[in-house]
Write a protein that holds these residues in place. Sequence first.
Motif, PDB file in Angstrom:
ATOM      1  N   HIS A  58       0.833  -1.200   0.000  1.00 38.88           N
ATOM      2  CA  HIS A  58       0.000   0.000   0.000  1.00 38.88           C
ATOM      3  C   HIS A  58       0.864   1.245   0.000  1.00 38.88           C
ATOM      4  O   HIS A  58       1.471   1.590   1.010  1.00 38.88           O
ATOM      5  N   MET A  59       0.920   1.916  -1.170  1.00 38.69           N
ATOM      6  CA  MET A  59       1.706   3.136  -1.336  1.00 38.69           C
ATOM      7  C   MET A  59       0.951   4.083  -2.243  1.00 38.69           C
ATOM      8  O   MET A  59       0.119   3.655  -3.038  1.00 38.69           O
ATOM      9  N   PRO A  60       1.286   5.380  -2.159  1.00 41.93           N
ATOM     10  CA  PRO A  60       0.676   6.340  -3.082  1.00 41.93           C
ATOM     11  C   PRO A  60       1.273   6.226  -4.486  1.00 41.93           C
ATOM     12  O   PRO A  60       2.282   5.535  -4.677  1.00 41.93           O
ATOM     13  N   VAL A  61       0.686   6.886  -5.415  1.00 43.42           N
ATOM     14  CA  VAL A  61       1.112   7.002  -6.818  1.00 43.42           C
ATOM     15  C   VAL A  61       0.942   5.673  -7.546  1.00 43.42           C
ATOM     16  O   VAL A  61       0.004   5.496  -8.295  1.00 43.42           O
ATOM     17  N   VAL A  62       1.855   4.726  -7.364  1.00 43.29           N
ATOM     18  CA  VAL A  62       1.744   3.381  -7.938  1.00 43.29           C
ATOM     19  C   VAL A  62       1.900   2.399  -6.781  1.00 43.29           C
ATOM     20  O   VAL A  62       2.923   2.386  -6.107  1.00 43.29           O
ATOM     21  N   ASN A  63       0.872   1.585  -6.528  1.00 44.77           N
ATOM     22  CA  ASN A  63       0.921   0.664  -5.384  1.00 44.77           C
ATOM     23  C   ASN A  63       1.810  -0.553  -5.672  1.00 44.77           C
ATOM     24  O   ASN A  63       2.316  -0.731  -6.782  1.00 44.77           O
ATOM     25  N   GLY A  64       1.979  -1.378  -4.668  1.00 41.57           N
ATOM     26  CA  GLY A  64       2.862  -2.537  -4.782  1.00 41.57           C
ATOM     27  C   GLY A  64       2.408  -3.584  -5.781  1.00 41.57           C
ATOM     28  O   GLY A  64       3.225  -4.224  -6.435  1.00 41.57           O
ATOM     29  N   TYR A  65       1.100  -3.766  -5.914  1.00 44.09           N
ATOM     30  CA  TYR A  65       0.592  -4.724  -6.898  1.00 44.09           C
ATOM     31  C   TYR A  65       0.963  -4.281  -8.314  1.00 44.09           C
ATOM     32  O   TYR A  65       1.521  -5.054  -9.101  1.00 44.09           O
ATOM     33  N   GLU A  66       0.639  -3.024  -8.617  1.00 44.81           N
ATOM     34  CA  GLU A  66       0.915  -2.492  -9.955  1.00 44.81           C
ATOM     35  C   GLU A  66       2.410  -2.447 -10.242  1.00 44.81           C
ATOM     36  O   GLU A  66       2.845  -2.770 -11.348  1.00 44.81           O
ATOM     37  N   ALA A  67       3.188  -2.021  -9.238  1.00 44.29           N
ATOM     38  CA  ALA A  67       4.636  -1.928  -9.424  1.00 44.29           C
ATOM     39  C   ALA A  67       5.250  -3.305  -9.654  1.00 44.29           C
ATOM     40  O   ALA A  67       6.116  -3.467 -10.518  1.00 44.29           O
ATOM     41  N   THR A  68       4.799  -4.292  -8.896  1.00 43.70           N
ATOM     42  CA  THR A  68       5.315  -5.655  -9.065  1.00 43.70           C
ATOM     43  C   THR A  68       5.058  -6.142 -10.484  1.00 43.70           C
ATOM     44  O   THR A  68       5.960  -6.658 -11.157  1.00 43.70           O
ATOM     45  N   GLN A  69       3.853  -5.960 -10.940  1.00 42.70           N
ATOM     46  CA  GLN A  69       3.487  -6.398 -12.289  1.00 42.70           C
ATOM     47  C   GLN A  69       4.319  -5.659 -13.350  1.00 42.70           C
ATOM     48  O   GLN A  69       4.829  -6.277 -14.292  1.00 42.70           O
ATOM     49  N   ALA A  70       4.487  -4.354 -13.204  1.00 49.75           N
ATOM     50  CA  ALA A  70       5.237  -3.560 -14.184  1.00 49.75           C
ATOM     51  C   ALA A  70       6.722  -3.906 -14.177  1.00 49.75           C
ATOM     52  O   ALA A  70       7.350  -4.004 -15.229  1.00 49.75           O
ATOM     53  N   ILE A  71       7.279  -4.113 -12.995  1.00 51.81           N
ATOM     54  CA  ILE A  71       8.703  -4.476 -12.890  1.00 51.81           C
ATOM     55  C   ILE A  71       8.947  -5.821 -13.561  1.00 51.81           C
ATOM     56  O   ILE A  71       9.898  -5.990 -14.324  1.00 51.81           O
ATOM     57  N   LEU A  72       8.086  -6.784 -13.268  1.00 46.37           N
ATOM     58  CA  LEU A  72       8.266  -8.119 -13.842  1.00 46.37           C
ATOM     59  C   LEU A  72       8.042  -8.136 -15.355  1.00 46.37           C
ATOM     60  O   LEU A  72       8.611  -8.975 -16.049  1.00 46.37           O
ATOM     61  N   LYS A  73       7.266  -7.211 -15.855  1.00 45.06           N
ATOM     62  CA  LYS A  73       7.082  -7.097 -17.300  1.00 45.06           C
ATOM     63  C   LYS A  73       8.382  -6.606 -17.943  1.00 45.06           C
ATOM     64  O   LYS A  73       8.784  -7.100 -18.991  1.00 45.06           O
ATOM     65  N   LYS A  74       9.050  -5.656 -17.284  1.00 48.62           N
ATOM     66  CA  LYS A  74      10.307  -5.108 -17.814  1.00 48.62           C
ATOM     67  C   LYS A  74      11.493  -6.023 -17.534  1.00 48.62           C
ATOM     68  O   LYS A  74      12.385  -6.161 -18.364  1.00 48.62           O
ATOM     69  N   LYS A  75      11.506  -6.608 -16.332  1.00 49.34           N
ATOM     70  CA  LYS A  75      12.621  -7.447 -15.901  1.00 49.34           C
ATOM     71  C   LYS A  75      12.064  -8.702 -15.228  1.00 49.34           C
ATOM     72  O   LYS A  75      11.978  -8.784 -14.006  1.00 49.34           O
ATOM     73  N   PRO A  76      11.686  -9.698 -16.037  1.00 50.22           N
ATOM     74  CA  PRO A  76      11.014 -10.885 -15.499  1.00 50.22           C
ATOM     75  C   PRO A  76      11.851 -11.697 -14.518  1.00 50.22           C
ATOM     76  O   PRO A  76      11.308 -12.490 -13.754  1.00 50.22           O
ATOM     77  N   GLU A  77      13.145 -11.505 -14.519  1.00 46.11           N
ATOM     78  CA  GLU A  77      14.016 -12.240 -13.599  1.00 46.11           C
ATOM     79  C   GLU A  77      14.045 -11.630 -12.198  1.00 46.11           C
ATOM     80  O   GLU A  77      14.652 -12.190 -11.274  1.00 46.11           O
ATOM     81  N   SER A  78      13.388 -10.505 -12.006  1.00 45.77           N
ATOM     82  CA  SER A  78      13.408  -9.810 -10.713  1.00 45.77           C
ATOM     83  C   SER A  78      12.810 -10.663  -9.605  1.00 45.77           C
ATOM     84  O   SER A  78      11.817 -11.356  -9.806  1.00 45.77           O
ATOM     85  N   ILE A  79      13.431 -10.575  -8.439  1.00 44.77           N
ATOM     86  CA  ILE A  79      12.925 -11.247  -7.244  1.00 44.77           C
ATOM     87  C   ILE A  79      12.296 -10.176  -6.363  1.00 44.77           C
ATOM     88  O   ILE A  79      12.979  -9.269  -5.898  1.00 44.77           O
ATOM     89  N   ILE A  80      10.985 -10.284  -6.168  1.00 45.33           N
ATOM     90  CA  ILE A  80      10.253  -9.291  -5.377  1.00 45.33           C
ATOM     91  C   ILE A  80       9.649  -9.978  -4.162  1.00 45.33           C
ATOM     92  O   ILE A  80       8.979 -10.998  -4.281  1.00 45.33           O
ATOM     93  N   LEU A  81       9.921  -9.384  -3.000  1.00 47.54           N
ATOM     94  CA  LEU A  81       9.377  -9.863  -1.738  1.00 47.54           C
ATOM     95  C   LEU A  81       8.470  -8.773  -1.194  1.00 47.54           C
ATOM     96  O   LEU A  81       8.909  -7.648  -0.952  1.00 47.54           O
ATOM     97  N   GLY A  82       7.189  -9.087  -1.062  1.00 48.75           N
ATOM     98  CA  GLY A  82       6.227  -8.112  -0.571  1.00 48.75           C
ATOM     99  C   GLY A  82       6.370  -7.875   0.916  1.00 48.75           C
ATOM    100  O   GLY A  82       6.755  -8.768   1.672  1.00 48.75           O
ATOM    101  N   ILE A  83       6.055  -6.647   1.329  1.00 48.85           N
ATOM    102  CA  ILE A  83       6.003  -6.313   2.754  1.00 48.85           C
ATOM    103  C   ILE A  83       4.672  -5.608   3.007  1.00 48.85           C
ATOM    104  O   ILE A  83       4.255  -4.751   2.234  1.00 48.85           O
ATOM    105  N   THR A  84       3.996  -6.013   4.066  1.00 50.95           N
ATOM    106  CA  THR A  84       2.671  -5.469   4.350  1.00 50.95           C
ATOM    107  C   THR A  84       2.420  -5.404   5.851  1.00 50.95           C
ATOM    108  O   THR A  84       2.998  -6.173   6.617  1.00 50.95           O
ATOM    109  N   SER A  85       1.562  -4.488   6.251  1.00 45.16           N
ATOM    110  CA  SER A  85       1.159  -4.411   7.654  1.00 45.16           C
ATOM    111  C   SER A  85      -0.107  -5.230   7.903  1.00 45.16           C
ATOM    112  O   SER A  85      -0.538  -5.383   9.028  1.00 45.16           O
TER     113      SER A  85
END
Length: 124
Positions: A58-85
């Motif tokens: 949960h972040m302003p501008v571009v949230n973690g869901y959207e950012a994860t999807q966009a990053i993996l589209k550009k760099k599919p090898e990326s390792i993303i670990l979510g953090i949430t409250s």
Amino acid sequence: MIGDQILALIVEDDESLAFVLGDHLKSLGIDAHFARNGSEALAKIEQNEFRFILMDIHMPVVNGYEATQAILKKKPESIILGITSSIDKLESARLLKFGAKGCIVKPIMLPALRKALETLNIHT
């Protein structure tokens, strides 16, 4: 990575939490860069090669869901670990559907972070 140095990106809009996460990573010998939202993260991945990304949901501008999807589209090898409250398992499951490799709940203590990184084969 820079030489043998592991480089990570922390994407977190709470500056105090980002600072704590940065200290945790530093204690593990990992160098961290920071982004305050998903939009900044997308710019940062163009500038550096990160071994992994810690992504708030949960972040302003571009949230973690959207950012994860966009990053993996550009760099599919990326390792993303979510953090949430949120302790809501559905929220973590949703991030996994977007391509994250895991999700850990705040507050994030060093042992939990170390274990999550080991699970992802990121050895410090």
